[in-house]
Design a protein around this motif. Sequence first.
Motif, mmCIF file in Angstrom:
data_model
loop_
_atom_site.group_PDB
_atom_site.id
_atom_site.type_symbol
_atom_site.label_atom_id
_atom_site.label_comp_id
_atom_site.label_asym_id
_atom_site.label_seq_id
_atom_site.Cartn_x
_atom_site.Cartn_y
_atom_site.Cartn_z
ATOM 1 N N LYS A 92 -0.862 49.738 -31.137
ATOM 2 C CA LYS A 92 -0.240 48.189 -30.900
ATOM 3 C C LYS A 92 1.030 48.386 -31.329
ATOM 4 O O LYS A 92 1.739 47.620 -31.065
ATOM 5 N N ALA A 93 1.168 48.817 -32.656
ATOM 6 C CA ALA A 93 2.471 48.816 -33.489
ATOM 7 C C ALA A 93 3.688 49.487 -32.543
ATOM 8 O O ALA A 93 4.600 48.997 -32.410
ATOM 9 N N GLN A 94 3.078 50.484 -31.802
ATOM 10 C CA GLN A 94 4.106 51.333 -31.176
ATOM 11 C C GLN A 94 4.590 50.420 -29.782
ATOM 12 O O GLN A 94 5.837 50.244 -29.588
ATOM 13 N N LEU A 95 3.667 49.783 -29.262
ATOM 14 C CA LEU A 95 3.913 48.934 -28.082
ATOM 15 C C LEU A 95 4.767 47.723 -28.703
ATOM 16 O O LEU A 95 5.640 47.459 -28.024
ATOM 17 N N GLU A 96 4.407 47.134 -29.661
ATOM 18 C CA GLU A 96 5.116 45.885 -30.189
ATOM 19 C C GLU A 96 6.753 46.543 -30.603
ATOM 20 O O GLU A 96 7.566 45.708 -30.353
ATOM 21 N N LYS A 97 6.897 47.482 -31.189
ATOM 22 C CA LYS A 97 8.133 47.907 -31.404
ATOM 23 C C LYS A 97 8.978 48.138 -30.007
ATOM 24 O O LYS A 97 10.220 47.533 -30.262
ATOM 25 N N LYS A 98 8.570 48.842 -29.184
ATOM 26 C CA LYS A 98 9.081 49.070 -28.180
ATOM 27 C C LYS A 98 9.353 47.636 -27.191
ATOM 28 O O LYS A 98 10.527 47.546 -26.773
ATOM 29 N N LEU A 99 8.367 46.671 -27.437
ATOM 30 C CA LEU A 99 8.763 45.452 -26.684
ATOM 31 C C LEU A 99 9.878 44.809 -27.358
ATOM 32 O O LEU A 99 10.692 44.239 -26.578
ATOM 33 N N LYS A 100 9.763 45.003 -28.386
ATOM 34 C CA LYS A 100 10.797 44.189 -29.295
ATOM 35 C C LYS A 100 12.149 44.575 -29.044
ATOM 36 O O LYS A 100 13.125 44.137 -28.927
ATOM 37 N N ASP A 101 12.386 46.022 -29.136
ATOM 38 C CA ASP A 101 13.435 46.883 -28.689
ATOM 39 C C ASP A 101 13.844 46.546 -27.244
ATOM 40 O O ASP A 101 15.067 45.992 -27.079
ATOM 41 N N GLU A 102 12.986 46.531 -26.421
ATOM 42 C CA GLU A 102 13.224 45.915 -24.983
ATOM 43 C C GLU A 102 13.636 44.587 -24.941
ATOM 44 O O GLU A 102 14.870 44.094 -24.321
ATOM 45 N N SER A 103 13.133 43.950 -25.614
ATOM 46 C CA SER A 103 13.363 42.359 -25.440
ATOM 47 C C SER A 103 14.792 41.861 -26.219
ATOM 48 O O SER A 103 15.529 41.386 -25.651
ATOM 49 N N ASP A 104 15.135 42.531 -27.394
ATOM 50 C CA ASP A 104 16.560 42.390 -27.806
ATOM 51 C C ASP A 104 17.360 42.979 -26.933
ATOM 52 O O ASP A 104 18.551 42.141 -26.781
ATOM 53 N N THR A 105 17.133 44.197 -26.152
ATOM 54 C CA THR A 105 18.028 44.639 -25.388
ATOM 55 C C THR A 105 18.524 43.479 -24.198
ATOM 56 O O THR A 105 19.555 43.200 -23.959
ATOM 57 N N PHE A 106 17.510 43.064 -23.622
ATOM 58 C CA PHE A 106 17.662 42.288 -22.618
ATOM 59 C C PHE A 106 18.415 40.709 -22.999
ATOM 60 O O PHE A 106 19.085 40.470 -22.189
ATOM 61 N N TYR A 107 17.995 40.412 -24.028
ATOM 62 C CA TYR A 107 18.567 39.212 -24.578
ATOM 63 C C TYR A 107 20.166 39.522 -24.891
ATOM 64 O O TYR A 107 20.987 38.633 -24.386
ATOM 65 N N GLN A 108 20.507 40.669 -25.541
ATOM 66 C CA GLN A 108 21.923 41.159 -25.453
ATOM 67 C C GLN A 108 22.619 41.097 -24.123
ATOM 68 O O GLN A 108 23.487 40.659 -23.865
ATOM 69 N N VAL A 109 21.672 41.629 -23.345
ATOM 70 C CA VAL A 109 22.454 41.852 -21.746
ATOM 71 C C VAL A 109 22.683 40.425 -21.207
ATOM 72 O O VAL A 109 23.727 40.435 -20.743
ATOM 73 N N ILE A 110 21.667 39.421 -21.430
ATOM 74 C CA ILE A 110 22.117 38.086 -20.974
ATOM 75 C C ILE A 110 23.210 37.389 -21.548
ATOM 76 O O ILE A 110 23.948 36.866 -20.839
ATOM 77 N N SER A 111 23.255 37.461 -22.874
ATOM 78 C CA SER A 111 24.143 36.865 -23.594
ATOM 79 C C SER A 111 25.673 37.533 -23.315
ATOM 80 O O SER A 111 26.546 36.879 -23.080
ATOM 81 N N ASP A 112 25.577 38.772 -23.048
ATOM 82 C CA ASP A 112 26.699 39.496 -22.606
ATOM 83 C C ASP A 112 27.294 39.064 -21.388
ATOM 84 O O ASP A 112 28.619 38.576 -20.958
#
Length: 161
Positions: A92-112
């Motif tokens: 679960k910790a691994q998945l959540e970390k991966k999801l958080k990283d992906e989520s951060d990336t996507f929000y950065q892309v949207i904001s850019d």
Amino acid sequence: GSGPSDLISENVALKQELAEVREREKMKIAVFEQKENNFREGIKDLRGQLVAKTLEVEKKNSLLTDKGELIDSLRLEAQERVEGERYLKHQKAQLEKKLKDESDTFYQVISDMQSQLNAFHSSYQKYDQNRLIKCPFCPAAYEASQQQLLEEHVQRRHPVT
């Protein structure tokens, strides 16, 4: 001396020259209008690309939501099974970390993309106001006739990553 026939032929020559000058001016105007039109089409095309990318990012975001629901069901399973609890916590910790990283990336892309779209919009407005083409990524600006320079500038200074 200069008889009437000399004046007539001089008059004809001047009219001919005037017609040629007018023709050249017409052609210059046509070329400028074509360039202006190309620039406007380019802006439309860029807007279309940004819209498409934004939709793509939104689709990925909905996939993230689905993954989030998957994590919730994993949480329940971890509570029910005491034996596998440690293993599930780790997963679960691994998945959540991966999801958080992906989520951060996507929000950065949207904001850019949103700031890119805003930049294109304001550069387009500036262009309309004073016939300057502004670089969407920095303060650089070029005259409308220097579209090629702007394109080279963007490719050199702001390459797409």
